[in-house]
Motif scaffolding. Structure first.
Motif, PDB file in Angstrom:
ATOM      1  N   GLU A 121      81.258  53.052  89.791  1.00 28.34           N
ATOM      2  CA  GLU A 121      81.497  51.681  89.525  1.00 28.34           C
ATOM      3  C   GLU A 121      82.344  51.401  88.186  1.00 28.34           C
ATOM      4  OE1 GLU A 121      77.948  49.708  87.181  1.00 28.34           O
ATOM      5  OE2 GLU A 121      79.034  48.114  86.680  1.00 28.34           O
ATOM      6  N   GLY A 122      83.527  50.869  88.582  1.00 26.76           N
ATOM      7  CA  GLY A 122      84.006  50.382  87.721  1.00 26.76           C
ATOM      8  C   GLY A 122      84.052  49.494  86.510  1.00 26.76           C
ATOM      9  N   ASN A 123      85.258  49.805  85.680  1.00 29.52           N
ATOM     10  CA  ASN A 123      84.841  48.771  84.781  1.00 29.52           C
ATOM     11  C   ASN A 123      85.357  47.392  84.837  1.00 29.52           C
ATOM     12  OD1 ASN A 123      84.284  51.507  82.299  1.00 29.52           O
ATOM     13  ND2 ASN A 123      86.076  51.238  82.274  1.00 29.52           N
ATOM     14  N   THR A 124      85.834  47.248  85.704  1.00 27.05           N
ATOM     15  CA  THR A 124      86.266  45.588  85.808  1.00 27.05           C
ATOM     16  C   THR A 124      85.627  45.259  87.367  1.00 27.05           C
ATOM     17  OG1 THR A 124      88.449  45.599  87.325  1.00 27.05           O
ATOM     18  CG2 THR A 124      87.866  45.659  84.812  1.00 27.05           C
ATOM     19  N   GLY A 125      84.972  44.139  87.510  1.00 28.76           N
ATOM     20  CA  GLY A 125      84.173  43.386  89.251  1.00 28.76           C
ATOM     21  C   GLY A 125      83.083  44.032  89.136  1.00 28.76           C
ATOM     22  N   ASN A 126      82.436  44.756  91.321  1.00 31.26           N
ATOM     23  CA  ASN A 126      81.498  44.550  91.380  1.00 31.26           C
ATOM     24  C   ASN A 126      81.167  45.843  92.052  1.00 31.26           C
ATOM     25  OD1 ASN A 126      79.775  42.801  89.750  1.00 31.26           O
ATOM     26  ND2 ASN A 126      80.632  41.636  91.109  1.00 31.26           N
ATOM     27  N   GLN A 127      82.235  45.988  92.396  1.00 27.59           N
ATOM     28  CA  GLN A 127      83.067  46.806  93.797  1.00 27.59           C
ATOM     29  C   GLN A 127      82.031  48.755  93.333  1.00 27.59           C
ATOM     30  OE1 GLN A 127      86.027  47.468  96.057  1.00 27.59           O
ATOM     31  NE2 GLN A 127      86.875  45.481  96.158  1.00 27.59           N
ATOM     32  N   PHE A 128      81.993  49.216  93.787  1.00 31.46           N
ATOM     33  CA  PHE A 128      81.135  50.704  93.897  1.00 31.46           C
ATOM     34  C   PHE A 128      81.174  51.218  94.889  1.00 31.46           C
ATOM     35  CE2 PHE A 128      77.657  52.183  92.059  1.00 31.46           C
ATOM     36  CZ  PHE A 128      77.573  53.908  93.039  1.00 31.46           C
ATOM     37  N   TYR A 129      82.429  52.481  94.660  1.00 34.40           N
ATOM     38  CA  TYR A 129      82.808  53.114  95.540  1.00 34.40           C
ATOM     39  C   TYR A 129      81.996  54.945  96.080  1.00 34.40           C
ATOM     40  CZ  TYR A 129      86.531  50.155  95.075  1.00 34.40           C
ATOM     41  OH  TYR A 129      87.089  49.002  94.870  1.00 34.40           O
ATOM     42  N   PHE A 130      82.091  55.291  96.982  1.00 31.95           N
ATOM     43  CA  PHE A 130      81.105  55.767  97.352  1.00 31.95           C
ATOM     44  C   PHE A 130      81.884  57.456  97.024  1.00 31.95           C
ATOM     45  CE2 PHE A 130      76.883  56.088  96.938  1.00 31.95           C
ATOM     46  CZ  PHE A 130      76.283  54.614  97.548  1.00 31.95           C
ATOM     47  N   GLY A 131      81.794  58.610  97.168  1.00 31.10           N
ATOM     48  CA  GLY A 131      83.042  59.697  97.205  1.00 31.10           C
ATOM     49  C   GLY A 131      82.661  60.426  98.735  1.00 31.10           C
ATOM     50  N   THR A 132      83.758  61.169  98.853  1.00 28.99           N
ATOM     51  CA  THR A 132      83.775  61.998 100.084  1.00 28.99           C
ATOM     52  C   THR A 132      82.431  62.980 100.369  1.00 28.99           C
ATOM     53  OG1 THR A 132      85.279  63.339  99.060  1.00 28.99           O
ATOM     54  CG2 THR A 132      85.698  61.648 100.560  1.00 28.99           C
ATOM     55  N   GLY A 133      81.998  63.393  99.721  1.00 29.68           N
ATOM     56  CA  GLY A 133      80.563  64.010 100.142  1.00 29.68           C
ATOM     57  C   GLY A 133      80.755  65.375  99.947  1.00 29.68           C
ATOM     58  N   THR A 134      79.301  66.354  99.176  1.00 27.43           N
ATOM     59  CA  THR A 134      79.246  67.691  99.805  1.00 27.43           C
ATOM     60  C   THR A 134      77.985  68.156 100.021  1.00 27.43           C
ATOM     61  OG1 THR A 134      80.428  68.006  97.080  1.00 27.43           O
ATOM     62  CG2 THR A 134      79.435  69.663  98.295  1.00 27.43           C
ATOM     63  N   SER A 135      78.343  69.540 100.891  1.00 23.39           N
ATOM     64  CA  SER A 135      77.370  69.357 102.349  1.00 23.39           C
ATOM     65  C   SER A 135      76.800  70.477 101.539  1.00 23.39           C
ATOM     66  CB  SER A 135      77.751  69.504 103.455  1.00 23.39           C
ATOM     67  OG  SER A 135      76.835  70.131 104.472  1.00 23.39           O
ATOM     68  N   LEU A 136      75.438  70.314 101.415  1.00 24.87           N
ATOM     69  CA  LEU A 136      74.881  71.920 100.606  1.00 24.87           C
ATOM     70  C   LEU A 136      74.037  72.295 101.294  1.00 24.87           C
ATOM     71  CD1 LEU A 136      74.261  72.258  97.275  1.00 24.87           C
ATOM     72  CD2 LEU A 136      72.670  71.618  97.621  1.00 24.87           C
ATOM     73  N   THR A 137      73.874  73.680 101.770  1.00 22.64           N
ATOM     74  CA  THR A 137      73.059  74.696 102.515  1.00 22.64           C
ATOM     75  C   THR A 137      72.489  75.441 101.740  1.00 22.64           C
ATOM     76  OG1 THR A 137      74.339  73.899 104.535  1.00 22.64           O
ATOM     77  CG2 THR A 137      72.748  75.237 104.722  1.00 22.64           C
ATOM     78  N   VAL A 138      71.190  75.525 101.614  1.00 17.80           N
ATOM     79  CA  VAL A 138      70.192  75.937 100.610  1.00 17.80           C
ATOM     80  C   VAL A 138      69.323  77.232 102.278  1.00 17.80           C
ATOM     81  CG1 VAL A 138      68.693  76.871  99.154  1.00 17.80           C
ATOM     82  CG2 VAL A 138      69.720  74.744  98.893  1.00 17.80           C
ATOM     83  N   ILE A 139      70.177  78.740 101.847  1.00 21.98           N
ATOM     84  CA  ILE A 139      69.045  78.993 102.738  1.00 21.98           C
ATOM     85  C   ILE A 139      68.051  80.579 102.058  1.00 21.98           C
ATOM     86  CG2 ILE A 139      71.109  79.411 104.184  1.00 21.98           C
ATOM     87  CD1 ILE A 139      72.012  81.869 103.411  1.00 21.98           C
ATOM     88  N   PRO A 140      67.214  80.592 103.022  1.00 22.51           N
ATOM     89  CA  PRO A 140      66.042  82.057 102.188  1.00 22.51           C
ATOM     90  C   PRO A 140      66.510  82.269 101.689  1.00 22.51           C
ATOM     91  CG  PRO A 140      65.345  80.913 104.676  1.00 22.51           C
ATOM     92  CD  PRO A 140      66.532  80.373 104.857  1.00 22.51           C
TER      93      PRO A 140
END
Lengths: 110, 114
Positions: free
Chosen positions: A91-110
Motif C-alpha cells: 500500500e503506497g503512501n497516497t490513495g487506497n490502491q493496493f498492488y501485489f507482487g509477481t509472486g515467488t513459487s516455493l516448493t519444499v521436498i522431503p
C-alpha cells in the motif's frame, strides 16, 4: 507500480531456510504477505507497518525497511506445508490502491 | 461463516458476449477489490471500492466495469468479452484501520473466452 519479488522460484528440502524479497519503486505505507496453494485463493500471513516487524505465522517472520522500500519474508526450518506461491502486497503512501507482487513459487521436498 | 462468496465459479463465454461476476461479503467490510490472475503475472488490480456507491480504477481497468450499489456486493462486468480476458478472477474485501487490513479472498471465478 507492481512490486518486484525475488527469487521467482525456489526449491527447498524439509528443514532448510528461505528468504523471499519484495521491492517497490514507490514509498510504502505497509506491506502484506500472502500464500496461495495451487488452485486456491490467497491466504493472509502477516502485515508490516512502517518501523515495525511482526511475526505472525508458524516459523515465518518478516522485516520491512521503509527507507529502501523493501520487505523480506523469512521461512525457517521449512515444512512440506509451506509449499505454495508467496505474494507481497503493498500500500503506497497516497490513495487506497493496493498492488501485489509477481509472486515467488516455493516448493519444499522431503 | 461465508466470508467472501463469488459466483459463478466457472464460465465459458464466446467473444463479444457480456457477463457479470458477483462478489458478496458478510463481514461488513468497507473495501472491496477485483483482481485478475494470469500465469507469471501475479494478482493485478482491476477496480476497487472504498465504500458503497464509490468505485475506482486499478492497474488494468480497460474492458471492465464495476458497481457497488450495496455495501456487501461488488459486481464486475465484461461488456464485450475478448480472449485476452481469459483469466482467474478473485474478489477480496478488507477494512481500514490506519492502514488497509488483511484482505479476505473469495475462491475465484475461472473464466474462458473462446
Amino acid at each position: 507500480q507492481q512490486p518486484v519479488q525475488s527469487p521467482q522460484a525456489v526449491i527447498l528440502r524439509e528443514g532448510e531456510d528461505a528468504v523471499i524479497n519484495c521491492s517497490s519503486s514507490k514509498a510504502l505505507y505497509s506491506v502484506h504477505w500472502y500464500r496461495q496453494k495451487h488452485g486456491e485463493a490467497p491466504v493472509f500471513l502477516m502485515i508490516l507497518l512502517k518501523g515495525g516487524e511482526q511475526k505472525g505465522h508458524e516459523k515465518i517472520s518478516a522485516s520491512f525497511n521503509e527507507k529502501k522500500q523493501q520487505s523480506s519474508l523469512y521461512l525457517t526450518a521449512s515444512q512440506l506445508s509451506y509449499s505454495g506461491t508467496y505474494f507481497c502486497g503493498t500500500e503506497g503512501n497516497t490513495g487506497n490502491q493496493f498492488y501485489f507482487g509477481t509472486g515467488t513459487s516455493l516448493t519444499v521436498i522431503p | 461463516n461465508a466470508g467472501v462468496t463469488q459466483t459463478p465459479k466457472f464460465r465459458v463465454l464466446k467473444t463479444g458476449q457480456s457477463m457479470t461476476l458477483l462478489c458478496a461479503q458478510d463481514m461488513n467490510h468497507e473495501y472491496m477489490y477485483w483482481y485478475r490472475q494470469d500465469p507469471g503475472m501475479g494478482l493485478r488490480l482491476i477496480h476497487y471500492s472504498v465504500g458503497e456507491g464509490t468505485t475506482a480504477k486499478g492497474e488494468v481497468p480497460d474492458g471492465y466495469n464495476v458497481s457497488r450499489l450495496k455495501k456487501q456486493n461488488f459486481l464486475l462486468g465484461l461488456e464485450s468479452a475478448a480472449p485476452s480476458q481469459t483469466s482467474v478472477y478473485f474478489c477480496a474485501s478488507s477494512y481500514r484501520q490506519g492502514v488497509i487490513q488483511p484482505q479476505h479472498f473469495g475462491d475465484g471465478t475461472r473464466l474462458s473466452i473462446l
